[in-house]
Design an enzyme around this catalytic site. Structure first.
Site, short mmCIF file in Angstrom:
data_model
loop_
_atom_site.label_atom_id
_atom_site.label_comp_id
_atom_site.label_asym_id
_atom_site.label_seq_id
_atom_site.Cartn_x
_atom_site.Cartn_y
_atom_site.Cartn_z
N TRP A 292 -22.53 13.80 9.14
CA TRP A 292 -21.53 13.72 8.11
C TRP A 292 -21.89 14.57 6.89
O TRP A 292 -23.00 14.50 6.37
CB TRP A 292 -21.38 12.27 7.64
N THR B 66 0.86 -1.19 0.00
CA THR B 66 0.00 0.00 0.00
C THR B 66 0.90 1.23 0.00
O THR B 66 2.10 1.13 0.30
CB THR B 66 -0.90 0.02 1.24
N LYS C 64 -17.27 15.93 9.93
CA LYS C 64 -18.38 15.72 10.86
C LYS C 64 -18.78 17.06 11.44
O LYS C 64 -18.09 17.62 12.29
CB LYS C 64 -17.98 14.72 11.96
N GLU D 109 -5.64 -3.98 -1.65
CA GLU D 109 -6.09 -5.18 -0.94
C GLU D 109 -7.09 -6.00 -1.74
O GLU D 109 -7.44 -7.11 -1.36
CB GLU D 109 -6.73 -4.77 0.40
P1 ADP Z 1 -4.48 4.52 -0.92
O1 ADP Z 1 -5.21 5.47 -1.85
O2 ADP Z 1 -4.91 4.63 0.51
O3 ADP Z 1 -3.02 4.52 -1.09
P2 ADP Z 1 -5.22 2.44 -2.69
O4 ADP Z 1 -4.31 3.02 -3.68
O5 ADP Z 1 -5.26 0.95 -2.53
O6 ADP Z 1 -4.95 3.04 -1.29
O7 ADP Z 1 -6.65 2.99 -3.04
C1 ADP Z 1 -7.83 2.49 -2.46
C2 ADP Z 1 -8.75 3.59 -2.04
O8 ADP Z 1 -9.04 4.46 -3.13
C3 ADP Z 1 -10.09 3.07 -1.63
O9 ADP Z 1 -10.08 2.61 -0.30
C4 ADP Z 1 -10.97 4.30 -1.79
O10 ADP Z 1 -10.88 5.17 -0.69
C5 ADP Z 1 -10.37 4.99 -2.99
N1 ADP Z 1 -11.17 4.70 -4.19
C6 ADP Z 1 -10.91 3.81 -5.16
N2 ADP Z 1 -11.83 3.84 -6.13
C7 ADP Z 1 -12.75 4.77 -5.76
C8 ADP Z 1 -13.97 5.28 -6.32
N3 ADP Z 1 -14.44 4.85 -7.50
N4 ADP Z 1 -14.63 6.23 -5.63
C9 ADP Z 1 -14.18 6.69 -4.45
N5 ADP Z 1 -13.03 6.27 -3.87
C10 ADP Z 1 -12.32 5.33 -4.52
#
Ligand code: ADP
Length: 456
Positions: free
Chosen positions: A354, A100, A349, A244
């Site tokens: 929210w 990640t 919040k 994940e």
């Molecule tokens: P991070 O952005 O925390 O590094 P990832 O790259 O694995 O982790 O991205 C996953 C996150 O991206 C998801 O948990 C979500 O918050 C966001 N995300 C992915 N696709 C969408 C979407 N279509 N709409 C809103 N949020 C999204």
């Protein structure tokens, strides 16, 4: 991976300490490196404890690697003897891993098996997924190290589609050129990239219409972006997923009941849970919420390509009986369409209720003079938290907070209306081009943002 090795894509945009951390933690033995990023490797070389060999692709200055076991990629290929015996591997053996991006604490590793990769590819390529066939030409724009973007080449391969991989040329101009010259039918990228490409294409009259399907995700996709691409003859479908989840877990292909009038509304939703993935929404008290389109909670998923743990890290709090706690806040409707309203760490919040920053951003970005908008939570004496709208105007625009407020009025609940406005040059982005709200909140806390306040 089919030789029994595990492919670990390295995020070249991590801080050097984090890059060294993931190589050591994953116990990487061979680093395959493009010559153009040798300086990044040189900066962490002394910290790498497990790497035995370096395979260099392309021409570059190799002096930093002196005294180490270095191979030229093309020479290795040329020396390959025919008749290699592919091993019979256990389908549950590790095939790949991805860390990640480490926005909170150290990056955490996720391991994908051959089986999980295979199942993910089949469902993603299927009719309710990307409906991909060998007539497709796939432009894979998301860097391979991000959220297992390798998922897409595997999907393309399973379908027999051609692949275009733009390497480091991910800016609007080279992308526009590759689309115009090579005419891909399918592409995937995060919204910020499509937004930049849109501005470029409008200015230069680029023809993007070869693309029949653009999967866009990684962050919420503004409705206005989907509509703008519709006008250019390009169909954006939103996808949701994370490192994940391999990455695809939901996709917003409209259901058969969709009409021409509400087709965009469906695609502006985050996505419908994919075949094979189980999804539930759980509120703060641990109660599973109904799929009624309004009850909100944390999204949890499980399934054959959803991880049940992190690699050699005890993170029991991120899982519940095999369910992955995603940290995304959402509702799910009767048809299994999920609507993400925020990430748990970005929620606003206000007075105990929210406000969805995602909805506010979408509404703002629907204004023709707004290039980008990010809404973050800031402390407020009366309401605890209130939204601060950070807006990037389109070039030459001098649109005012009052005008933007008038634009928002019919689109949002009254109490959501931001009082605080800040015009910025650019929204700070993470290593993969997502809005980095942490940075905005920090800049605000340090008094580094010029804020105009409207009377409530
Ligand atoms: P991070 O952005 O925390 O590094 P990832 O790259 O694995 O982790 O991205 C996953 C996150 O991206 C998801 O948990 C979500 O918050 C966001 N995300 C992915 N696709 C969408 C979407 N279509 N709409 C809103 N949020 C999204």
């Amino acid at each position: 991976p089919s030789t029994g090795r595990v492919l670990h894509t390295l995020n070249i945009r991590l801080f050097p300490e984090q890059l060294a951390f993931v190589v050591n933690h994953g116990e990487d033995e061979v680093v395959v490196v493009d010559a153009s990023v040798l300086p990044l490797l040189a900066a962490v070389l002394d910290q790498l404890t497990t790497v035995k060999h370096f395979v260099v692709y392309g021409e570059g200055d190799l002096s930093a690697l002196e005294g180490r076991s270095v191979h030229a990629y093309e020479e290795l290929l040329a020396a390959e003897q025919p008749g290699y015996e592919w091993p019979e591997l256990d389908e549950r053996a590790a095939a790949a891993m991805c860390y990640t991006s480490g926005t909170t604490g150290d990056p955490k590793g996720v391991v994908y098996s051959h089986r999980s990769t295979w199942l993910h590819s089949l469902v993603a390529a299927s009719g309710n997924g990307f409906a991909m066939t060998d007539r497709d030409k796939v432009l894979a724009v998301v860097p391979m190290f991000h959220a297992n973007a390798w998922g897409l080449p595997y999907i393309a391969w399973a379908a027999g589609a051609d692949l275009l991989m733009p390497a480091r040329f991910l800016q609007a101009e080279p992308l526009a050129k590759v689309i115009q010259n090579e005419k891909p039918t399918f592409a995937g990228a995060v919204p910020t990239i499509w937004n930049d490409l849109l501005s470029y294409a409008r200015k230069n009259g680029t023809d993007l219409s070869s693309m029949r399907f653009v999967v866009c995700g990684g962050a919420a996709v503004p409705r206005s972006l989907i509509e703008a691409y519709d006008e250019l003859g390009v169909r954006i479908v939103q996808g949701w997923g994370m490192t994940e989840t391999s990455p695809l877990a939901a996709l917003s292909n409209p259901p058969k009941q969709a009409t021409a009038a509400d087709d965009v509304t469906w695609r502006a939703r985050t996505g419908r849970v994919m075949l094979g993935v189980q999804m539930r929404v759980v509120d703060d008290s641990g109660t599973v919420q109904p799929w009624d389109g309004t009850s909100v909670g944390e999204v949890q998923v499980r399934g054959p390509w959803i991880t049940g743990e992190y690699y050699r890290v005890d993170a029991a709090d991120r899982f519940d009986d095999g369910w992955l706690r995603t940290g995304d806040v959402a509702s799910v409707d009767r048809k299994g369409f999920v609507q993400i309203t925020d990430r748990a760490k970005d929620v606003i919040k206000s007075g105990g209720e929210w406000i969805s920053s995602v909805d506010l951003e979408n509404a703002l970005m629907a204004h023709p003079e707004v290039h980008e908008a990010a809404v973050v939570s800031v402390p407020d004496a009366r309401w605890d938290e209130r939204p601060l709208a950070c807006v990037v105007r389109t070039p030459g625009s001098d649109v005012t907070p009052e005008q933007l407020r008038d634009h928002l009025l019919p689109l949002i609940a009254k109490w959501w209306m931001p009082e605080r406005w800040s015009f910025i040059e650019e929204v700070p982005k993470t290593s993969v081009g997502k809005f980095d709200k942490k940075v905005l909140r920090k800049r605000h806390a340090e008094g580094d943002l010029q804020v105009e306040q409207l009377a409530p």
